[in-house]
Write a protein that holds these residues in place. Structure first.
Motif, PDB file in Angstrom:
ATOM      1  N   ASP A  91      11.021   4.089  -6.971  1.00  0.00           N
ATOM      2  CA  ASP A  91      10.827   3.958  -8.413  1.00  0.00           C
ATOM      3  C   ASP A  91       9.478   3.312  -8.691  1.00  0.00           C
ATOM      4  O   ASP A  91       9.060   2.400  -7.975  1.00  0.00           O
ATOM      5  CB  ASP A  91      11.928   3.115  -9.055  1.00  0.00           C
ATOM      6  N   VAL A 145      23.853   6.554 -10.602  1.00  0.00           N
ATOM      7  CA  VAL A 145      22.812   5.801 -11.277  1.00  0.00           C
ATOM      8  C   VAL A 145      23.375   4.936 -12.406  1.00  0.00           C
ATOM      9  O   VAL A 145      23.002   3.777 -12.562  1.00  0.00           O
ATOM     10  CB  VAL A 145      21.714   6.751 -11.791  1.00  0.00           C
ATOM     11  N   PHE A 146      24.269   5.486 -13.212  1.00  0.00           N
ATOM     12  CA  PHE A 146      24.836   4.696 -14.308  1.00  0.00           C
ATOM     13  C   PHE A 146      26.134   4.003 -13.915  1.00  0.00           C
ATOM     14  O   PHE A 146      26.593   3.099 -14.585  1.00  0.00           O
ATOM     15  CB  PHE A 146      25.066   5.572 -15.535  1.00  0.00           C
ATOM     16  N   SER A 188      23.588  15.765  -9.670  1.00  0.00           N
ATOM     17  CA  SER A 188      23.336  14.394 -10.147  1.00  0.00           C
ATOM     18  C   SER A 188      21.951  14.246 -10.767  1.00  0.00           C
ATOM     19  O   SER A 188      21.656  13.227 -11.382  1.00  0.00           O
ATOM     20  CB  SER A 188      23.430  13.430  -8.963  1.00  0.00           C
ATOM     21  N   GLY A 189      21.085  15.222 -10.557  1.00  0.00           N
ATOM     22  CA  GLY A 189      19.689  15.104 -10.998  1.00  0.00           C
ATOM     23  C   GLY A 189      18.767  14.716  -9.864  1.00  0.00           C
ATOM     24  O   GLY A 189      17.545  14.814  -9.966  1.00  0.00           O
ATOM     25  N   PRO A 207      16.613  14.926  -6.515  1.00  0.00           N
ATOM     26  CA  PRO A 207      15.885  16.089  -6.007  1.00  0.00           C
ATOM     27  C   PRO A 207      16.325  16.492  -4.602  1.00  0.00           C
ATOM     28  O   PRO A 207      16.632  15.643  -3.776  1.00  0.00           O
ATOM     29  CB  PRO A 207      14.428  15.599  -5.982  1.00  0.00           C
ATOM     30  N   ARG A 230       6.845  17.316  -9.242  1.00  0.00           N
ATOM     31  CA  ARG A 230       6.794  18.411  -8.258  1.00  0.00           C
ATOM     32  C   ARG A 230       5.482  18.384  -7.484  1.00  0.00           C
ATOM     33  O   ARG A 230       5.428  18.635  -6.305  1.00  0.00           O
ATOM     34  CB  ARG A 230       6.942  19.778  -8.948  1.00  0.00           C
ATOM     35  N   GLY A 242      23.505   9.806  -7.249  1.00  0.00           N
ATOM     36  CA  GLY A 242      24.670  10.250  -8.012  1.00  0.00           C
ATOM     37  C   GLY A 242      25.314   9.108  -8.772  1.00  0.00           C
ATOM     38  O   GLY A 242      25.995   9.320  -9.756  1.00  0.00           O
ATOM     39  N   ARG A 264      22.487  -6.636 -19.814  1.00  0.00           N
ATOM     40  CA  ARG A 264      23.157  -5.500 -19.165  1.00  0.00           C
ATOM     41  C   ARG A 264      22.784  -5.369 -17.685  1.00  0.00           C
ATOM     42  O   ARG A 264      23.583  -4.877 -16.890  1.00  0.00           O
ATOM     43  CB  ARG A 264      22.795  -4.210 -19.909  1.00  0.00           C
ATOM     44  N   ASN A 268      12.908  11.598  -2.692  1.00  0.00           N
ATOM     45  CA  ASN A 268      13.148  11.029  -4.007  1.00  0.00           C
ATOM     46  C   ASN A 268      11.809  10.903  -4.732  1.00  0.00           C
ATOM     47  O   ASN A 268      10.758  10.891  -4.077  1.00  0.00           O
ATOM     48  CB  ASN A 268      13.848   9.669  -3.900  1.00  0.00           C
ATOM     49  N   LEU A 269      11.843  10.854  -6.056  1.00  0.00           N
ATOM     50  CA  LEU A 269      10.579  10.753  -6.791  1.00  0.00           C
ATOM     51  C   LEU A 269      10.779  10.010  -8.110  1.00  0.00           C
ATOM     52  O   LEU A 269      11.907   9.827  -8.589  1.00  0.00           O
ATOM     53  CB  LEU A 269       9.965  12.140  -7.006  1.00  0.00           C
ATOM     54  N   SER A 270       9.652   9.600  -8.662  1.00  0.00           N
ATOM     55  CA  SER A 270       9.664   8.810  -9.897  1.00  0.00           C
ATOM     56  C   SER A 270       8.363   9.068 -10.652  1.00  0.00           C
ATOM     57  O   SER A 270       7.315   9.281 -10.030  1.00  0.00           O
ATOM     58  CB  SER A 270       9.770   7.321  -9.520  1.00  0.00           C
ATOM     59  N   HIS A 271       8.457   9.072 -11.988  1.00  0.00           N
ATOM     60  CA  HIS A 271       7.221   9.254 -12.765  1.00  0.00           C
ATOM     61  C   HIS A 271       7.228   8.336 -13.970  1.00  0.00           C
ATOM     62  O   HIS A 271       8.269   8.041 -14.555  1.00  0.00           O
ATOM     63  CB  HIS A 271       7.023  10.708 -13.190  1.00  0.00           C
ATOM     64  N   LYS A 326      18.862   4.593  -7.177  1.00  0.00           N
ATOM     65  CA  LYS A 326      18.599   5.978  -6.765  1.00  0.00           C
ATOM     66  C   LYS A 326      19.020   6.247  -5.329  1.00  0.00           C
ATOM     67  O   LYS A 326      19.276   7.388  -4.969  1.00  0.00           O
ATOM     68  CB  LYS A 326      17.119   6.291  -6.923  1.00  0.00           C
ATOM     69  N   ARG A 339       8.548  16.071 -21.118  1.00  0.00           N
ATOM     70  CA  ARG A 339       9.434  16.314 -19.977  1.00  0.00           C
ATOM     71  C   ARG A 339       8.824  17.343 -19.023  1.00  0.00           C
ATOM     72  O   ARG A 339       8.861  17.168 -17.816  1.00  0.00           O
ATOM     73  CB  ARG A 339      10.803  16.796 -20.485  1.00  0.00           C
ATOM     74  N   GLU A 377      15.951   0.071  -9.948  1.00  0.00           N
ATOM     75  CA  GLU A 377      16.034   1.535 -10.072  1.00  0.00           C
ATOM     76  C   GLU A 377      15.981   2.212  -8.711  1.00  0.00           C
ATOM     77  O   GLU A 377      16.720   3.167  -8.451  1.00  0.00           O
ATOM     78  CB  GLU A 377      14.890   2.054 -10.948  1.00  0.00           C
TER      79      GLU A 377
HETATM   80  C1  LIG Z   1      18.383   9.118 -14.262  1.00  0.00           C
HETATM   81  C2  LIG Z   1      17.405   8.108 -13.749  1.00  0.00           C
HETATM   82  C3  LIG Z   1      17.208   8.397 -12.296  1.00  0.00           C
HETATM   83  C4  LIG Z   1      16.063   8.188 -14.478  1.00  0.00           C
HETATM   84  O1  LIG Z   1      15.214   7.264 -14.054  1.00  0.00           O
HETATM   85  P1  LIG Z   1      13.909   6.965 -14.868  1.00  0.00           P
HETATM   86  O2  LIG Z   1      13.474   5.601 -14.505  1.00  0.00           O
HETATM   87  O3  LIG Z   1      14.094   7.299 -16.300  1.00  0.00           O
HETATM   88  O4  LIG Z   1      12.877   8.039 -14.339  1.00  0.00           O
HETATM   89  P2  LIG Z   1      12.100   8.144 -12.954  1.00  0.00           P
HETATM   90  O5  LIG Z   1      10.898   8.906 -13.246  1.00  0.00           O
HETATM   91  O6  LIG Z   1      11.925   6.846 -12.254  1.00  0.00           O
HETATM   92  O7  LIG Z   1      13.081   8.999 -12.046  1.00  0.00           O
HETATM   93  C5  LIG Z   1      13.405  10.277 -12.400  1.00  0.00           C
HETATM   94  C6  LIG Z   1      13.608  11.085 -11.134  1.00  0.00           C
HETATM   95  O8  LIG Z   1      14.644  10.518 -10.355  1.00  0.00           O
HETATM   96  C7  LIG Z   1      15.310  11.562  -9.654  1.00  0.00           C
HETATM   97  N1  LIG Z   1      16.728  11.411  -9.929  1.00  0.00           N
HETATM   98  C8  LIG Z   1      17.425  11.806 -11.031  1.00  0.00           C
HETATM   99  N2  LIG Z   1      18.726  11.487 -10.882  1.00  0.00           N
HETATM  100  C9  LIG Z   1      18.840  10.871  -9.683  1.00  0.00           C
HETATM  101  C10 LIG Z   1      19.946  10.335  -8.983  1.00  0.00           C
HETATM  102  N3  LIG Z   1      21.178  10.360  -9.465  1.00  0.00           N
HETATM  103  N4  LIG Z   1      19.734   9.790  -7.765  1.00  0.00           N
HETATM  104  C11 LIG Z   1      18.508   9.769  -7.225  1.00  0.00           C
HETATM  105  N5  LIG Z   1      17.407  10.270  -7.859  1.00  0.00           N
HETATM  106  C12 LIG Z   1      17.586  10.809  -9.070  1.00  0.00           C
HETATM  107  C13 LIG Z   1      14.757  12.892 -10.190  1.00  0.00           C
HETATM  108  O9  LIG Z   1      13.872  13.419  -9.233  1.00  0.00           O
HETATM  109  C14 LIG Z   1      14.028  12.494 -11.445  1.00  0.00           C
HETATM  110  O10 LIG Z   1      12.870  13.224 -11.730  1.00  0.00           O
HETATM  111  P3  LIG Z   1      12.901  14.787 -12.119  1.00  0.00           P
HETATM  112  O11 LIG Z   1      14.127  14.989 -12.953  1.00  0.00           O
HETATM  113  O12 LIG Z   1      11.629  15.018 -12.860  1.00  0.00           O
HETATM  114  O13 LIG Z   1      12.980  15.502 -10.810  1.00  0.00           O
HETATM  115  C15 LIG Z   1      18.065   6.749 -13.813  1.00  0.00           C
HETATM  116  O14 LIG Z   1      17.375   5.890 -12.910  1.00  0.00           O
HETATM  117  C16 LIG Z   1      18.184   6.049 -15.089  1.00  0.00           C
HETATM  118  O15 LIG Z   1      18.034   6.540 -16.182  1.00  0.00           O
HETATM  119  N6  LIG Z   1      18.519   4.821 -14.956  1.00  0.00           N
HETATM  120  C17 LIG Z   1      18.689   3.943 -16.035  1.00  0.00           C
HETATM  121  C18 LIG Z   1      19.718   2.961 -15.573  1.00  0.00           C
HETATM  122  C19 LIG Z   1      19.360   1.578 -15.977  1.00  0.00           C
HETATM  123  O16 LIG Z   1      20.126   0.891 -16.603  1.00  0.00           O
HETATM  124  N7  LIG Z   1      18.189   1.096 -15.565  1.00  0.00           N
HETATM  125  C20 LIG Z   1      17.789  -0.239 -15.788  1.00  0.00           C
HETATM  126  C21 LIG Z   1      17.197  -0.716 -14.518  1.00  0.00           C
HETATM  127  S1  LIG Z   1      16.704  -2.388 -14.598  1.00  0.00           S
END
Ligand SMILES: CC(C)(COP(=O)(O)OP(=O)(O)OC[C@H]1O[C@@H](n2cnc3c(N)ncnc32)[C@H](O)[C@@H]1OP(=O)(O)O)[C@@H](O)C(=O)NCCC(=O)NCCS
Length: 216
Positions: free
Chosen positions: A121, A174-175, A83-84, A86, A58, A172, A137, A101-104, A168, A50, A164
């Motif tokens: 994403d 996301v789920f 909400s998480g 950024p 960052r 807020g 799902r 917004n960002l993704s890793h 995003k 993490r 995704e």
């Molecule tokens: C919480 C969630 C954003 C995590 O996404 P993830 O794919 O695991 O991880 P990613 O690296 O793509 O994105 C994470 C980043 O999104 C950003 N983020 C977190 N919550 C967010 C939100 N509510 N809205 C927008 N951006 C958000 C953050 O910057 C986070 O990184 P950081 O915490 O290091 O700053 C969310 O997308 C998630 O878990 N979704 C699962 C829902 C699902 O059912 N997905 C299936 C899709 S087919």
């Protein structure tokens, strides 16, 4: 089939009116200039994976904010909203003018910034098949067949990234409402239906799909 336009790593590109930057992940914790609040947050993160992904996020975000908007990394912090999602802070003040917004993933860190809402994403191709495991799902009736989601692991990664990035955009929610709220209609051209309406761009890194979402 590898759907999407090319996204060149390490180059700021304009996509749907947003600026986007992708960096390949390096092993371990990358070096990035952090502000006081960021250092405090990092200090509370015990898990190495993490910490590493958070730092990679960052780093790419601050590089993008510097190269696209001229914001000095020494004055810029990227801190989470409740909400998480950024939020950019400059000189200790929340920066209202731009949305970040960002993704890793294991392979990549990607950031996008724009004057209005933006979602981004990235999904590594090797992780594309996880969408098959949760298909019931995330897909609505007939959706996967219509968009060709299961043609290849690249199409699966593309669909994952599009859903995704779409989620995003709501910052807020996301789920709730969840992945079914973004219906992928087509990969080429990339098109989704959602409420509120959004446009989605689909891009390709060498071994990953990237999606960028904006309000329509
Ligand atoms: C919480 C969630 C954003 C995590 O996404 P993830 O794919 O695991 O991880 P990613 O690296 O793509 O994105 C994470 C980043 O999104 C950003 N983020 C977190 N919550 C967010 C939100 N509510 N809205 C927008 N951006 C958000 C953050 O910057 C986070 O990184 P950081 O915490 O290091 O700053 C969310 O997308 C998630 O878990 N979704 C699962 C829902 C699902 O059912 N997905 C299936 C899709 S087919």
């Amino acid at each position: 089939m590898k759907p999407g336009a090319t996204l060149h790593p390490d180059v700021v590109q304009e996509v749907l009116g947003a600026w986007v930057l992708a960096e390949r992940r390096e092993p371990g914790e990358v070096s990035v200039e952090l502000g006081e609040d960021e250092r405090a947050l990092l200090a509370q993160m015990p898990w190495p994976l993490r910490r590493a992904e958070w730092l990679a996020g960052r780093r790419v975000a601050k590089r993008l904010l510097h190269e696209a908007l001229g914001l000095a990394p020494s004055r810029t912090q990227v801190l989470p909203l409740e909400s998480g999602a950024p939020r950019v802070w400059v000189g200790g003040v929340a920066h209202e003018e731009f949305v970040l917004n960002l993704s890793h993933t294991r392979g990549w860190a990607v950031a996008a910034v724009a004057r209005t809402r933006v979602g981004v994403d990235v999904c590594d191709d090797v992780d594309g098949d996880r969408i098959a495991r949760i298909a019931r799902r995330v897909f609505s009736e007939g959706e996967a067949e219509t968009c060709g989601a299961f043609q290849s692991r690249e199409t699966q990664a593309a669909v994952w990234a599009m859903k995704e990035a779409g989620l995003k955009l709501f910052i807020g929610g996301v789920f709730d409402p969840g992945a079914r709220a973004i219906r992928v209609e087509s990969l080429s051209p990339p098109r989704v239906t959602a409420n509120p309406a959004m446009q989605v761009a689909l891009l390709r890194l060498p071994d990953a799909a990237v999606a960028v979402s904006r309000d329509a």
